[in-house]
Design a protein around this motif. Structure first.
Motif, PDB file in Angstrom:
ATOM      1  N   SER A  67       0.828  -1.206   0.000  1.00  0.00           N
ATOM      2  CA  SER A  67       0.000   0.000   0.000  1.00  0.00           C
ATOM      3  C   SER A  67       0.860   1.251   0.000  1.00  0.00           C
ATOM      4  O   SER A  67       0.562   2.230  -0.698  1.00  0.00           O
ATOM      5  CB  SER A  67      -0.932  -0.005   1.220  1.00  0.00           C
ATOM      6  OG  SER A  67      -1.820  -1.096   1.176  1.00  0.00           O
ATOM      7  N   LEU A  68       1.934   1.224   0.775  1.00  0.00           N
ATOM      8  CA  LEU A  68       2.874   2.345   0.751  1.00  0.00           C
ATOM      9  C   LEU A  68       3.535   2.470  -0.614  1.00  0.00           C
ATOM     10  O   LEU A  68       3.736   3.584  -1.124  1.00  0.00           O
ATOM     11  CB  LEU A  68       3.934   2.155   1.834  1.00  0.00           C
ATOM     12  CG  LEU A  68       3.462   2.304   3.283  1.00  0.00           C
ATOM     13  CD1 LEU A  68       4.544   1.837   4.246  1.00  0.00           C
ATOM     14  CD2 LEU A  68       3.070   3.749   3.586  1.00  0.00           C
ATOM     15  N   ALA A  69       3.882   1.327  -1.218  1.00  0.00           N
ATOM     16  CA  ALA A  69       4.482   1.357  -2.551  1.00  0.00           C
ATOM     17  C   ALA A  69       3.500   1.915  -3.578  1.00  0.00           C
ATOM     18  O   ALA A  69       3.888   2.658  -4.491  1.00  0.00           O
ATOM     19  CB  ALA A  69       4.935  -0.049  -2.946  1.00  0.00           C
ATOM     20  N   PHE A  70       2.218   1.556  -3.429  1.00  0.00           N
ATOM     21  CA  PHE A  70       1.194   2.102  -4.317  1.00  0.00           C
ATOM     22  C   PHE A  70       1.100   3.615  -4.153  1.00  0.00           C
ATOM     23  O   PHE A  70       0.998   4.354  -5.144  1.00  0.00           O
ATOM     24  CB  PHE A  70      -0.155   1.456  -4.008  1.00  0.00           C
ATOM     25  CG  PHE A  70      -1.276   1.909  -4.909  1.00  0.00           C
ATOM     26  CD1 PHE A  70      -1.619   1.178  -6.036  1.00  0.00           C
ATOM     27  CD2 PHE A  70      -1.989   3.064  -4.629  1.00  0.00           C
ATOM     28  CE1 PHE A  70      -2.650   1.596  -6.863  1.00  0.00           C
ATOM     29  CE2 PHE A  70      -3.013   3.493  -5.451  1.00  0.00           C
ATOM     30  CZ  PHE A  70      -3.351   2.758  -6.578  1.00  0.00           C
ATOM     31  N   ALA A  71       1.140   4.089  -2.903  1.00  0.00           N
ATOM     32  CA  ALA A  71       1.067   5.531  -2.653  1.00  0.00           C
ATOM     33  C   ALA A  71       2.243   6.262  -3.275  1.00  0.00           C
ATOM     34  O   ALA A  71       2.108   7.394  -3.750  1.00  0.00           O
ATOM     35  CB  ALA A  71       1.014   5.796  -1.152  1.00  0.00           C
ATOM     36  N   ARG A  72       3.387   5.619  -3.271  1.00  0.00           N
ATOM     37  CA  ARG A  72       4.560   6.227  -3.907  1.00  0.00           C
ATOM     38  C   ARG A  72       4.389   6.288  -5.422  1.00  0.00           C
ATOM     39  O   ARG A  72       4.712   7.298  -6.062  1.00  0.00           O
ATOM     40  CB  ARG A  72       5.814   5.434  -3.565  1.00  0.00           C
ATOM     41  CG  ARG A  72       7.059   5.952  -4.261  1.00  0.00           C
ATOM     42  CD  ARG A  72       8.296   5.119  -3.953  1.00  0.00           C
ATOM     43  NE  ARG A  72       9.383   5.551  -4.815  1.00  0.00           N
ATOM     44  CZ  ARG A  72       9.594   5.068  -6.036  1.00  0.00           C
ATOM     45  NH1 ARG A  72       8.815   4.117  -6.514  1.00  0.00           N
ATOM     46  NH2 ARG A  72      10.592   5.531  -6.762  1.00  0.00           N
ATOM     47  N   ALA A  73       3.855   5.213  -6.014  1.00  0.00           N
ATOM     48  CA  ALA A  73       3.722   5.146  -7.464  1.00  0.00           C
ATOM     49  C   ALA A  73       2.544   5.977  -7.982  1.00  0.00           C
ATOM     50  O   ALA A  73       2.604   6.538  -9.075  1.00  0.00           O
ATOM     51  CB  ALA A  73       3.553   3.682  -7.899  1.00  0.00           C
ATOM     52  N   HIS A  74       1.456   6.052  -7.182  1.00  0.00           N
ATOM     53  CA  HIS A  74       0.231   6.719  -7.640  1.00  0.00           C
ATOM     54  C   HIS A  74      -0.332   7.628  -6.552  1.00  0.00           C
ATOM     55  O   HIS A  74      -1.442   7.418  -6.054  1.00  0.00           O
ATOM     56  CB  HIS A  74      -0.820   5.675  -8.022  1.00  0.00           C
ATOM     57  CG  HIS A  74      -0.351   4.672  -9.026  1.00  0.00           C
ATOM     58  ND1 HIS A  74      -0.130   4.985 -10.347  1.00  0.00           N
ATOM     59  CD2 HIS A  74      -0.044   3.358  -8.890  1.00  0.00           C
ATOM     60  CE1 HIS A  74       0.274   3.905 -10.997  1.00  0.00           C
ATOM     61  NE2 HIS A  74       0.346   2.911 -10.127  1.00  0.00           N
ATOM     62  N   PRO A  75       0.392   8.647  -6.128  1.00  0.00           N
ATOM     63  CA  PRO A  75      -0.069   9.473  -5.004  1.00  0.00           C
ATOM     64  C   PRO A  75      -1.415  10.141  -5.245  1.00  0.00           C
ATOM     65  O   PRO A  75      -2.187  10.337  -4.301  1.00  0.00           O
ATOM     66  CB  PRO A  75       1.053  10.510  -4.839  1.00  0.00           C
ATOM     67  CG  PRO A  75       1.763  10.522  -6.166  1.00  0.00           C
ATOM     68  CD  PRO A  75       1.670   9.129  -6.689  1.00  0.00           C
ATOM     69  N   LYS A  76      -1.739  10.464  -6.481  1.00  0.00           N
ATOM     70  CA  LYS A  76      -2.996  11.147  -6.766  1.00  0.00           C
ATOM     71  C   LYS A  76      -4.193  10.205  -6.699  1.00  0.00           C
ATOM     72  O   LYS A  76      -5.340  10.663  -6.720  1.00  0.00           O
ATOM     73  CB  LYS A  76      -2.929  11.802  -8.142  1.00  0.00           C
ATOM     74  CG  LYS A  76      -1.932  12.957  -8.197  1.00  0.00           C
ATOM     75  CD  LYS A  76      -1.929  13.610  -9.566  1.00  0.00           C
ATOM     76  CE  LYS A  76      -0.927  14.772  -9.605  1.00  0.00           C
ATOM     77  NZ  LYS A  76      -0.896  15.406 -10.960  1.00  0.00           N
ATOM     78  N   ARG A  77      -3.940   8.903  -6.613  1.00  0.00           N
ATOM     79  CA  ARG A  77      -5.027   7.924  -6.535  1.00  0.00           C
ATOM     80  C   ARG A  77      -5.393   7.587  -5.092  1.00  0.00           C
ATOM     81  O   ARG A  77      -6.336   6.827  -4.857  1.00  0.00           O
ATOM     82  CB  ARG A  77      -4.628   6.625  -7.246  1.00  0.00           C
ATOM     83  CG  ARG A  77      -4.127   6.793  -8.660  1.00  0.00           C
ATOM     84  CD  ARG A  77      -5.184   7.355  -9.559  1.00  0.00           C
ATOM     85  NE  ARG A  77      -4.744   7.354 -10.943  1.00  0.00           N
ATOM     86  CZ  ARG A  77      -5.327   8.036 -11.908  1.00  0.00           C
ATOM     87  NH1 ARG A  77      -6.386   8.776 -11.637  1.00  0.00           N
ATOM     88  NH2 ARG A  77      -4.876   7.982 -13.138  1.00  0.00           N
ATOM     89  N   VAL A  78      -4.660   8.114  -4.135  1.00  0.00           N
ATOM     90  CA  VAL A  78      -4.819   7.705  -2.737  1.00  0.00           C
ATOM     91  C   VAL A  78      -5.532   8.795  -1.941  1.00  0.00           C
ATOM     92  O   VAL A  78      -5.080   9.938  -1.892  1.00  0.00           O
ATOM     93  CB  VAL A  78      -3.453   7.390  -2.100  1.00  0.00           C
ATOM     94  CG1 VAL A  78      -3.626   6.972  -0.641  1.00  0.00           C
ATOM     95  CG2 VAL A  78      -2.745   6.293  -2.883  1.00  0.00           C
ATOM     96  N   ARG A  79      -6.629   8.424  -1.315  1.00  0.00           N
ATOM     97  CA  ARG A  79      -7.362   9.348  -0.442  1.00  0.00           C
ATOM     98  C   ARG A  79      -6.884   9.235   0.996  1.00  0.00           C
ATOM     99  O   ARG A  79      -6.867  10.209   1.743  1.00  0.00           O
ATOM    100  CB  ARG A  79      -8.860   9.037  -0.527  1.00  0.00           C
ATOM    101  CG  ARG A  79      -9.718   9.973   0.291  1.00  0.00           C
ATOM    102  CD  ARG A  79     -11.174   9.593   0.195  1.00  0.00           C
ATOM    103  NE  ARG A  79     -11.968  10.339   1.162  1.00  0.00           N
ATOM    104  CZ  ARG A  79     -13.143   9.962   1.601  1.00  0.00           C
ATOM    105  NH1 ARG A  79     -13.682   8.834   1.160  1.00  0.00           N
ATOM    106  NH2 ARG A  79     -13.800  10.680   2.480  1.00  0.00           N
TER     107      ARG A  79
END
Length: 220
Positions: A67-79
């Motif tokens: 989930s942290l890796a996802f936030a790094r890759a796609h920060p604009k997709r994370v609420r």
């Protein structure tokens, strides 16, 4: 796990590659990118979510790290982020190499002994249902191993509400949870008594009591 909002807006739960019902796959760099973008595709402009492209992303253990890796890759997709019984990786090469050596040893053990490895594991791992051991071995080599410090270095740059949950008896991840709470701006942390590495299984009601207020109080 991803949840895009309130009311009728749907959530989704995905098996990590090689785990549970997913098929074994040898993870290339491209397939790792595809894994991280699963939730983005699933929630993209869902009409029940008002057309939002942002979701609440969370996971436990390796799922939390992903989930942290996802936030790094796609920060604009994370609420928002739910980080449960996990760590953010390692800054020092020697610590990362030691972690990777354990991950590779686990993969080798799955190759030799199959799913019988889980019989001697913790309760949550022993009771989990997986398609076969080959998928777990490939996942240990391709996902559990870490290649750099990019995730842990991301923490001060996270700009979304974040909740860190850890079991009081999950000794290996207590310091990691303290570290993330200190480094992620505005992060909240909850330590749940009498719970180990699967805090949601060990103390399900306490887990719900920790997570629901966080979700309900998120800004629109």
């Amino acid at each position: 796990m991803a949840w895009a909002g309130r009311g009728t807006c749907p959530g989704s739960q995905a098996d990590l590659v090689g785990h549970a019902r997913s098929r074994p796959v040898r993870l290339s760099r491209r397939s790792r990118r595809l894994q991280r973008s699963t939730h983005r595709r699933r929630h993209r402009r869902d009409p029940r979510c008002g057309g939002t492209e942002r979701a609440i992303i969370g996971g436990l253990s390796l799922g939390g790290y992903m989930s942290l890796a996802f936030a790094r890759a796609h920060p604009k997709r994370v609420r928002a982020l739910l980080i449960i019984d996990t760590g953010p990786g390692f800054k020092k090469d020697d610590a990362r190499e030691a972690w990777n050596a354990r991950a590779l040893a686990t993969a080798d053990k799955f190759d030799r002994e199959g799913l019988d490895v889980l019989k001697a594991a913790t309760r949550e791992r022993a009771t989990a249902s997986h398609r076969d051991a080959r998928g777990l071995a490939l996942a240990a080599r391709g996902m559990l191993t870490q290649r750099d410090a990019k995730v842990i270095e991301l923490l001060p740059e996270i700009k979304v509400p974040s909740l860190i949950v850890v079991g009081a008896d999950d000794t290996p991840f207590l310091a990691a949870s303290d570290y993330m709470a200190a480094k992620i701006p505005g992060a909240q942390k909850v330590v749940i008594p009498a719970a180990g590495h699967a805090v949601n299984i060990d103390q399900p009601q306490a887990f719900v009591d920790a997570v629901l207020p966080f979700l309900k109080n998120l800004p629109e």
